[in-house]
Enzyme design. Structure first.
Site, mmCIF file in Angstrom:
data_model
loop_
_atom_site.group_PDB
_atom_site.id
_atom_site.type_symbol
_atom_site.label_atom_id
_atom_site.label_comp_id
_atom_site.label_asym_id
_atom_site.label_seq_id
_atom_site.Cartn_x
_atom_site.Cartn_y
_atom_site.Cartn_z
ATOM 1 N N ARG A 128 -1.355 -5.212 8.813
ATOM 2 C CA ARG A 128 -2.009 -3.974 9.256
ATOM 3 C C ARG A 128 -3.469 -4.245 9.573
ATOM 4 O O ARG A 128 -4.162 -4.901 8.804
ATOM 5 C CB ARG A 128 -1.968 -2.915 8.146
ATOM 6 C CG ARG A 128 -0.620 -2.396 7.851
ATOM 7 C CD ARG A 128 -0.665 -1.072 7.120
ATOM 8 N NE ARG A 128 -1.637 -0.993 6.019
ATOM 9 C CZ ARG A 128 -1.821 0.100 5.290
ATOM 10 N NH1 ARG A 128 -1.135 1.189 5.553
ATOM 11 N NH2 ARG A 128 -2.672 0.115 4.300
ATOM 12 N N THR B 136 -7.595 0.399 12.036
ATOM 13 C CA THR B 136 -6.668 1.347 12.678
ATOM 14 C C THR B 136 -5.415 1.602 11.837
ATOM 15 O O THR B 136 -4.693 2.565 12.076
ATOM 16 C CB THR B 136 -6.197 0.799 14.040
ATOM 17 O OG1 THR B 136 -5.463 -0.414 13.813
ATOM 18 C CG2 THR B 136 -7.378 0.499 14.959
ATOM 19 N N ASP C 258 -2.427 -3.057 -3.505
ATOM 20 C CA ASP C 258 -1.996 -3.928 -2.398
ATOM 21 C C ASP C 258 -0.912 -4.862 -2.910
ATOM 22 O O ASP C 258 -1.175 -5.787 -3.690
ATOM 23 C CB ASP C 258 -3.201 -4.724 -1.879
ATOM 24 C CG ASP C 258 -2.861 -5.497 -0.620
ATOM 25 O OD1 ASP C 258 -1.866 -6.268 -0.632
ATOM 26 O OD2 ASP C 258 -3.556 -5.335 0.391
ATOM 27 N N ASP D 299 -1.360 -8.690 -2.281
ATOM 28 C CA ASP D 299 -2.402 -9.279 -3.133
ATOM 29 C C ASP D 299 -1.935 -9.412 -4.569
ATOM 30 O O ASP D 299 -2.218 -10.408 -5.246
ATOM 31 C CB ASP D 299 -3.668 -8.413 -3.090
ATOM 32 C CG ASP D 299 -4.469 -8.646 -1.819
ATOM 33 O OD1 ASP D 299 -4.213 -9.663 -1.131
ATOM 34 O OD2 ASP D 299 -5.341 -7.815 -1.510
#
Ligand code: PRP
Ligand code: URA
Length: 222
Positions: A117, A121, A213, A216
């Site tokens: 991603r 945006t 995340d 991560d």
């Protein structure tokens, strides 16, 4: 090929959305959400949950009878009608769901779609696409722990359909309502299996409360 399921996985069925509410899955997911859960445990929990979810995702696989010679006599028993499956993790975080599924279905093939991603945006960009031979005719399970805006899932499924895939199921751990809606609008025939539907998205398009995340936390890259 499997057709889109009309039967619910254990839990609630809303259209083609299956929410798998098994207490073991929910308790493990709660551990994953805890920010103090270390990477190694996070990976183990994701693998375990994926295996448990896999039971429900595959609950309606069609079987047929085959003749088997037991030590006593020959008789007919169920076998899978179609054992052609392709697991498609969306890189990176989807990789954390592959081993759990492979324990259930060691005969499955694995293809990879790399999507990331854009931080500004929030739109996905494809950087990798590699599938095993014959994947178009197989039953495809797209794997990604997070369904946030739904952009990555919609693009991954579009990529697969463009190459001729028809029997596609989406498996996520945590989803935002926006992501579910996006997939349902773009790909209404695709069944979506999730362990939880959270409140929504924050301004960075992260699922809240979510688990952070996923990539991560799996790969310890925070
Ligand atoms: C995360 C996650 C999904 C995607 C979900 O990946 O693993 O693929 O975001 O968001 P969306 O529904 O809004 O598209 P990310 O792009 O952060 O890449 P990574 O797994 O490599 O960290
Ligand atoms: N990707 C993640 O890993 N987590 C989110 O909450 C949203 C996208």
């Amino acid at each position: 090929m499997l057709m889109a399921s009309s039967a619910s996985a254990k839990g609630h069925l809303m259209g083609n959305l299956h929410i798998i509410t098994h207490p073991l899955i929910q308790a493990k997911l709660t551990r994953m959400r805890d920010e103090s859960t270390p990477s190694a445990e996070f990976r183990t929990l994701l693998k375990e949950i994926t295996l448990l979810m896999g039971f429900e995702v595959t609950r309606d696989l069609p079987t047929m009878l085959a003749t088997v010679q037991t030590p006593l006599r020959a008789a007919q028993f169920p076998v899978l009608k179609d054992d052609s499956f392709t697991l498609v993790p969306i890189l990176r975080a989807g990789l954390g769901m592959v081993d759990g599924f492979l324990e259930l279905m060691p005969f499955a093939h694995v293809g990879h779609i790399g999507l990331v991603r854009d931080e500004r945006t929030h739109l996905p960009q494809e950087y990798y696409f590699k599938m095993p031979k014959g994947f178009e005719r197989s039953n495809i399970f797209v794997l990604d722990p997070m369904l946030a805006t739904g952009g990555s899932a919609v693009d991954a499924i579009t990529s697969l359909k463009r190459r001729g895939c028809e029997a596609i199921r989406m498996v996520n751990l945590v989803a935002a309502p926006q992501g579910i809606q996006a997939v349902q609008e773009a790909h209404p025939e695709v069944d979506i299996y999730v362990a939880a539907v959270d409140e929504g998205l924050n301004e960075d398009a992260y699922i809240v409360p979510g688990l952070g995340d996923a990539g991560d936390r799996i790969f310890n890259t925070v």
